[in-house]
Design an enzyme around this catalytic site. Structure first.
Site, PDB file in Angstrom:
ATOM      1  N   LYS A  12     -11.658  -4.212   3.193  1.00  9.38           N
ATOM      2  CA  LYS A  12     -13.118  -4.330   3.057  1.00  9.38           C
ATOM      3  C   LYS A  12     -13.562  -5.777   3.247  1.00  9.38           C
ATOM      4  CE  LYS A  12     -13.069  -2.696  -1.162  1.00  9.38           C
ATOM      5  NZ  LYS A  12     -11.634  -2.430  -1.332  1.00  9.38           N
ATOM      6  N   ARG A  56     -18.769   1.203  -7.192  1.00  3.87           N
ATOM      7  CA  ARG A  56     -17.390   1.649  -7.371  1.00  3.87           C
ATOM      8  C   ARG A  56     -17.300   2.835  -8.318  1.00  3.87           C
ATOM      9  NH1 ARG A  56     -14.569  -3.258  -6.134  1.00  3.87           N
ATOM     10  NH2 ARG A  56     -12.350  -3.026  -6.273  1.00  3.87           N
ATOM     11  N   ARG A 110      -0.533 -10.366   0.720  1.00  3.62           N
ATOM     12  CA  ARG A 110      -1.808 -11.090   0.689  1.00  3.62           C
ATOM     13  C   ARG A 110      -1.662 -12.431  -0.035  1.00  3.62           C
ATOM     14  NH1 ARG A 110      -7.377  -8.577  -1.189  1.00  3.62           N
ATOM     15  NH2 ARG A 110      -6.176  -7.929  -3.003  1.00  3.62           N
ATOM     16  N   ARG A 135      -2.810 -13.351  -5.674  1.00  2.00           N
ATOM     17  CA  ARG A 135      -3.799 -12.940  -6.681  1.00  2.00           C
ATOM     18  C   ARG A 135      -3.073 -12.232  -7.818  1.00  2.00           C
ATOM     19  NH1 ARG A 135      -8.930  -9.749  -4.184  1.00  2.00           N
ATOM     20  NH2 ARG A 135      -8.462  -8.212  -5.788  1.00  2.00           N
ATOM     21  N   ARG A 137      -4.656  -0.055  -9.875  1.00  2.02           N
ATOM     22  CA  ARG A 137      -5.919  -0.169  -9.119  1.00  2.02           C
ATOM     23  C   ARG A 137      -6.089   1.029  -8.189  1.00  2.02           C
ATOM     24  NH1 ARG A 137      -5.186  -5.818  -6.479  1.00  2.02           N
ATOM     25  NH2 ARG A 137      -7.180  -5.437  -5.464  1.00  2.02           N
TER      26      ARG A 137
END
Ligand code: AP5
Ligand code: MG
Length: 212
Positions: free
Chosen positions: A13, A88, A123, A156, A167
């Site tokens: 996203k 969300r 990431r 992260r 998640r």
């Protein structure tokens, strides 16, 4: 254009929002980035959100609804916006409808869970400006250093594999029902996330062209 980007954590996203934002000259509003900035600055909201984010849970609706209401009222949102990571939950979508900020479309980027887990492990984000990279798919020019501001690239905290699993669970339970919500009002578009960022972008831009 007033666009919502839907998709699992790590579906791309933020990556696509950045590209669409440049292409269409409209701002991206990422609740995740706003909350992380608040956390870094040690604000009351940031501190309140920390335990939720670190556990991979959603921050309470009233907190994010407040953030969005304030942000969408700023003058740069008058010609359109991309919402990355909001709404969300169904109550967040209803709140958005009730605020009177219309949306043209909700675009869902579909990526299978096992692919997500792989992607998240690669990431890296800039500690200073939040820009996002990937060890295989979006490498920085210099290892471990942000192209944009020279900041250090770090993992992260909520990208640890166990947190990613939670998640994903939260996504399927609380966020995925939004697809039916926007389908019911004829605003849902979907693209299959591809292995290369540029391939996903081609599909995304083709869908957006249909809206103009
Ligand atoms: P948030 O920051 O929104 O995280 P998220 O939705 O979990 O999504 P990500 O940012 O992890 O994924 P993305 O889809 O943006 O992927 P990206 O483009 O970076 O939210 C974090 C937390 O804040 C939440 O868990 C929650 O606690 C809280 N929060 C935020 N909004 C909230 C709300 N509305 N309500 C309640 N709580 C809220 O891509 C991921 C990686 O893959 C990158 O490394 C990228 O380079 C790479 N990549 C991207 N596209 C491709 C591709 N096509 N092929 C290969 N690699 C790719
Ligand atoms: Mg993101």
């Amino acid at each position: 254009m007033k666009l919502i980007l839907l998709g699992a954590p790590g579906a791309g996203k933020g990556t696509q929002a950045e590209i669409i934002s440049e292409q269409y000259g409209i701002p991206t509003i990422s609740t995740g980035n706003i909350i992380r900035a608040a956390l870094k600055n040690g604000t009351e909201m940031g501190l309140k959100a920390k335990s939720y984010i670190d556990a991979g849970e959603l921050v309470p609706d009233e907190v994010v609804i407040g953030i969005i209401k304030e942000r969408l009222s700023e003058p740069d949102c008058q010609n359109g916006y991309i919402l990355d990571g909001f709404p969300r939950t169904i109550p967040q979508a209803e709140a958005l409808d009730n605020m009177g900020f219309a949306i043209d479309a909700a675009l869902s980027i579909e990526v299978p869970d096992d692919e997500i887990v792989k992607r998240m492990s690669g990431r890296r984000v800039c500690e200073k400006c939040g820009a996002s990279y990937h060890t295989a798919y979006k490498k920085p020019e210099k290892d471990g250093v942000c192209n944009l501001c020279g900041g250090d690239l770090v993992i992260r905290k909520d990208d640890e594999p166990e947190t990613v699993k939670n998640r994903l669970h939260v996504y399927h339970e609380q966020t995925e029902p939004l697809k039916a919500y926007y389908q019911n009002c004829g605003k849902l578009f979907t693209v299959q996330g591809q292995e290369e960022v540029a391939d996903t972008t081609r599909l995304v831009l083709a869908e957006l062209e249909k809206l103009i």
